[in-house]
Design an enzyme around this catalytic site. Structure first.
Site, PDB file in Angstrom:
ATOM      1  CE  LYS A 184     -64.863-108.826 -42.896  1.00 18.53           C
ATOM      2  NZ  LYS A 184     -63.693-109.549 -43.472  1.00 18.53           N
ATOM      3  N   GLY A 240     -61.136 -98.562 -42.446  1.00 18.37           N
ATOM      4  CA  GLY A 240     -60.804 -99.052 -43.783  1.00 18.37           C
ATOM      5  C   GLY A 240     -61.102 -98.007 -44.843  1.00 18.37           C
ATOM      6  CB  SER A 241     -61.571 -98.415 -48.443  1.00 23.06           C
ATOM      7  OG  SER A 241     -62.677 -99.309 -48.549  1.00 23.06           O
ATOM      8  N   GLY A 245     -66.496 -98.641 -45.918  1.00 19.87           N
ATOM      9  CA  GLY A 245     -67.245 -98.002 -44.850  1.00 19.87           C
ATOM     10  C   GLY A 245     -68.645 -97.614 -45.269  1.00 19.87           C
ATOM     11  CD  GLU A 264     -59.677 -93.966 -39.710  1.00 20.47           C
ATOM     12  OE1 GLU A 264     -59.520 -93.678 -40.922  1.00 20.47           O
ATOM     13  OE2 GLU A 264     -58.885 -94.663 -39.071  1.00 20.47           O
ATOM     14  CB  CYS A 301     -55.923 -93.487 -41.539  1.00 17.89           C
ATOM     15  SG  CYS A 301     -55.630 -93.732 -39.787  1.00 17.89           S
ATOM     16  CD  GLU A 382     -56.748 -92.206 -47.934  1.00 12.71           C
ATOM     17  OE1 GLU A 382     -55.956 -92.499 -47.031  1.00 12.71           O
ATOM     18  OE2 GLU A 382     -57.948 -92.571 -47.950  1.00 12.71           O
TER      19      GLU A 382
END
Length: 512
Positions: A184, A240-241, A245, A264, A301, A382
């Site tokens: 995707k 991603g976020s 996730g 991740e 990240c 974060e």
């Protein structure tokens, strides 16, 4: 030429009614080419085609599969400046430096996995020969190795349009393991995703791979969840976020047949400053820290979002050096308007609970003390962008903070030889909290090599046993299969007595 279509294997498809365009984050203007979001039906077609391709693809010999991966790298390079310029238009990342380097990394990791496939030892072939004379019961012939798990769904990341996207590490490792991929594309860089997908499909055609070995779809949450829920998909790779996730992980766990999700999801990557190092080189460390905080507009990240130091004069020198470098850093354009808005909100929230040390530019350094940090959980969240929080306290307080950390991708320690020799207690704590411990460096910059671990305990990832960078990433998309008393001709080549692929194997307990 971009078409804005989805790829169901080699076939282009655009039957949906929802469309979107890429956006130039610098100007806010729509970019050329309208992209069509995949329908649930198109997602199902791509996933079914991947299953049809699976048996033929997993049975390709190591040399065939390795050549496919190398040809993908060649086809990406053949796209030339068109890819770099489109990716830059979609992300505001500089083409001549950042994206050129990222393209090199993307191609190099494909070639690294090609070498792993050729070597073949990653399948962990194990053979225990039969002993019919054993008493009281004969011993059977038992053999095992890793087999490809099945079609894999890969979600492209916003912050790495090449290295963590359509042909990024998840796709490369899944293809290396023998798994077809349905990717995707990230909507923040749809044009770059289409160009790279065309390169993958061109490589598949040149090397005779089965149709369906790779597909690419556009879309948002609906398309993503349809992909995760499709029964043909057997594993997911995501970068991603935390929210994204977890949504994917929860959906995969709720399926009638749950599947593994290797997500991740970010990290604040604590940096511990030990007294001896600051007494020796606080100025130098501060300048390097500022560079790490602002690298890629802080959209890594592995951005160092938390700095911990004892409250003394050397720490004040560190603060002055870091603040000066951050104040002089140029503001940059963030990847998307949404990421920029989230960063501004995060910085504003920090400013209400801590002291901002930098001026009013984009890069920000905040400061608080250990008791405040320990009693304010939201300070450990974060903030994705060029900011960091300095926490000062006693050594005992900093160790307590380390004990209370959630899972992170990295932790860094700056120290002299004497500092590090006395930091065994800190390292013991950090081994339980992160996937990578860095000494006297900075966490940004993830080397693509055999030993790299880019992962960590939750919430850094959904599976702390895995890595998304390095050759160990291939193990995510394979599972062990045991063969007992099967005729030699029916065994995979890796387990046949003649060892036709010349693999390193564990035979009757001995490496040979």
């Amino acid at each position: 030429m971009l078409t804005g279509h989805n790829f169901i294997g080699a076939r282009e498809s655009a039957v949906g009614t929802k469309t979107f365009t890429g956006v130039n984050p610098t100007s806010g203007e729509d970019l050329p080419t309208t992209f069509t979001e995949a329908t649930v039906g198109e997602v199902a077609e791509a996933s079914a085609l991947a299953t049809q391709a699976f048996d033929a693809y997993r049975d390709t010999r190591p040399e065939q599969r390795a050549t496919f991966l190398e040809t993908i790298a060649d086809e990406i390079l053949a796209l030339g400046d068109e890819l770099l310029e489109r990716a830059s238009d979609e992300t505001a990342l500089p083409a001549s430096t950042r994206l050129t380097g990222e393209r090199g990394r993307t191609c190099n990791q494909l070639k690294l996995f090609a070498a792993v496939v050729r070597d073949g030892s990653w399948v962990d072939a194990r053979i225990d020969h039969a002993n019919p004379d054993r008493t009281p019961f004969p011993k059977p012939d038992v053999r095992s190795c890793l087999n490809a798990i099945g079609p894999v769904a890969v979600f492209g990341a916003s912050n790495f349009p090449l290295a963590f996207s359509t042909a990024g590490g998840d796709t490369a490792s899944a293809l290396a393991a023998g798994c077809p991929v349905v990717c995707k594309a990230h909507p923040a860089h749809p044009g770059a995703s289409e160009l790279v997908s065309r390169a993958i499909l061109a490589a598949a055609k040149k090397t005779g791979m089965p149709d369906g070995v790779y597909s690419m779809i556009h879309g948002g949450n609906d398309a993503g969840l349809a992909l995760v829920n499709d029964p043909h998909i057997k594993a997911v790779g995501f970068t991603g976020s935390l929210g994204g996730g977890r949504a994917i992980y929860n959906a995969a766990a709720a399926r009638p047949e749950p599947i593994p999700v290797y997500a991740e999801m970010g990290s604040i990557n604590p940096v511990f400053m030990l007294p001896g190092a600051l007494a020796e080189r606080a100025d130098t460390i501060g300048a390097g820290l500022a560079d790490s905080i602002t690298l890629g507009v802080g959209q890594f990240c592995t951005n160092p979002g938390l700095i911990l130091a004892e409250a003394d004069e050397a720490t004040q020198t560190l603060v002055a050096s870091t603040v000066n470098a951050l104040n002089e850093s140029a503001d940059g354009t963030m990847l998307t308007a949404g990421i920029h808005a989230a960063y501004e909100a995060g910085v504003s929230a920090l400013a209400t609970k801590t002291e901002r040390l930098t001026e009013s530019g984009q890069a920000a350094l905040f400061q608080t003390d250990a008791p405040t940090f320990l009693s304010t959980p939201e300070l450990s969240h974060e903030v994705f962008g060029p900011s960091s929080l300095l926490v000062t306290g006693t050594r005992a307080e900093l160790l307590k903070i380390a004990e209370n950390l959630e899972g992170h991708l990295t932790a860094t320690i700056h120290g002299t030889e004497e500092d590090l020799a006395s930091a065994a207690d800190l390292i013991t704590i950090l081994e339980k909290k992160v996937g990578r411990i860095v000494a006297n460096g900075f966490p940004t910059g993830v080397e693509v090599c055999h030993a790299m671990v880019h992962g960590g305990p939750y919430p850094a990832t959904t599976d702390p046993r895995s890595t998304s960078v390095g050759t160990g990433a291939i193990l995510r998309f394979a599972r062990p299969v045991c063969y007992q008393n099967l005729p030699d001709a029916l065994l995979p080549p890796a387990l046949q007595e003649a060892n036709p692929e010349g693999l390193n194997r564990l035979v009757d307990g001995n490496r040979t």
